[in-house]
Motif scaffolding. Structure first.
Motif, PDB file in Angstrom:
ATOM      1  N   LEU A 101       0.940  -1.290  -0.042  1.00 44.96           N
ATOM      2  CA  LEU A 101      -0.157  -0.189  -0.013  1.00 44.96           C
ATOM      3  C   LEU A 101       0.971   1.356  -0.175  1.00 44.96           C
ATOM      4  CD1 LEU A 101      -2.939  -1.091   2.536  1.00 44.96           C
ATOM      5  CD2 LEU A 101      -3.052  -0.867  -0.014  1.00 44.96           C
ATOM      6  N   GLU A 102       1.835   1.337   0.743  1.00 44.65           N
ATOM      7  CA  GLU A 102       2.715   2.347   0.745  1.00 44.65           C
ATOM      8  C   GLU A 102       3.311   2.754  -0.647  1.00 44.65           C
ATOM      9  OE1 GLU A 102       4.074   2.378   5.804  1.00 44.65           O
ATOM     10  OE2 GLU A 102       5.279   1.688   4.114  1.00 44.65           O
ATOM     11  N   ALA A 103       3.910   1.668  -1.442  1.00 45.21           N
ATOM     12  CA  ALA A 103       4.359   1.664  -2.727  1.00 45.21           C
ATOM     13  C   ALA A 103       3.485   2.225  -3.676  1.00 45.21           C
ATOM     14  CB  ALA A 103       5.014   0.079  -2.896  1.00 45.21           C
ATOM     15  N   ARG A 104       2.277   2.031  -3.284  1.00 48.87           N
ATOM     16  CA  ARG A 104       1.228   2.591  -4.269  1.00 48.87           C
ATOM     17  C   ARG A 104       1.006   4.057  -3.946  1.00 48.87           C
ATOM     18  NH1 ARG A 104      -3.863  -0.827  -4.945  1.00 48.87           N
ATOM     19  NH2 ARG A 104      -4.188   0.496  -6.602  1.00 48.87           N
ATOM     20  N   ILE A 105       1.388   4.566  -2.690  1.00 54.31           N
ATOM     21  CA  ILE A 105       1.392   6.139  -2.662  1.00 54.31           C
ATOM     22  C   ILE A 105       2.824   6.676  -3.223  1.00 54.31           C
ATOM     23  CG2 ILE A 105       1.997   7.960  -0.898  1.00 54.31           C
ATOM     24  CD1 ILE A 105      -0.998   6.880  -0.545  1.00 54.31           C
TER      25      ILE A 105
END
Length: 197
Positions: A101-105
């Protein structure tokens, strides 16, 4: 003083909602109206905490980066050299639900760095910090005799960072994303190769 604490707590709550919405629905879908609704605020109430969406996106990136650094600090506590390098990078690579999820930010943030000088500066500061920290851990590993490769440490740090950043793309794109086990195997293979003369 209590009002300042309350305001900061509310900012954190809004950022938590923001990064999760951006990660699950995309940066464009996470409108100020949608973020306000999900955070339980009236439309327009976010302006008290964030001037506009760019300010909110910038703060959300900083929030995610700080969370990652907190995890890195916890994961590497008491470790040094290669063990600390591995623990550090596992917290950056998208190997779990949270890190995916953080990578998608991070991905939409990177695209903004092309045209926005402030975003570019924030990203550069983050990457420079990680470069320094990775280089220090590589130096420890050399002291311990666990890194004997002739490649300079600053180049090795760049390779590790490139692998971690590249995996943020490969593990979050639709289709056949790189599985967590493969990511960790890639990291372990690279680290094992650092012992080569």
């Amino acid at each position: 003083m209590p009002k300042l604490v309350d305001r900061e707590q509310r900012r954190r709550e809004i950022l938590e909602v923001t990064w999760r919405l951006m990660a699950t629905r995309g940066a464009d879908a996470a409108t100020m109206r949608e973020i306000a609704r999900e955070a339980g605020y009236a439309n327009g109430a976010l302006a008290y905490y964030f001037a506009n969406k760019d300010a909110l996106v910038e703060a959300a990136y900083g929030y995610v980066f700080d969370r990652t650094n907190d995890r890195i600090r916890e994961a590497t506590a008491g470790l040094r050299g290669v063990a600390a390098l591995r623990a550090f990078l596992v917290e950056v690579m998208p190997t779990s639900e949270v890190t995916r999820l953080e990578a998608r930010i991070v991905l939409p943030f990177w695209s903004r760095t092309v045209a926005d000088e402030r975003f570019a500066q924030l990203n550069d500061e983050a990457m420079q910090r990680w470069r320094r920290e990775l280089t220090e851990l590589l130096q420890q590993a050399r002291e311990d005799g666990d890194v004997t490769a002739g490649t300079p440490d600053h180049v090795l740090a760049e390779q590790l960072l490139a692998m971690a950043m590249g995996l943020q793309v490969l593990a979050t794109t639709p289709g056949t994303p790189t599985p967590a086990a493969t990511q960790v195997a890639m990291l372990d293979a690279f680290l094992a190769g650092l012992r080569a003369g």
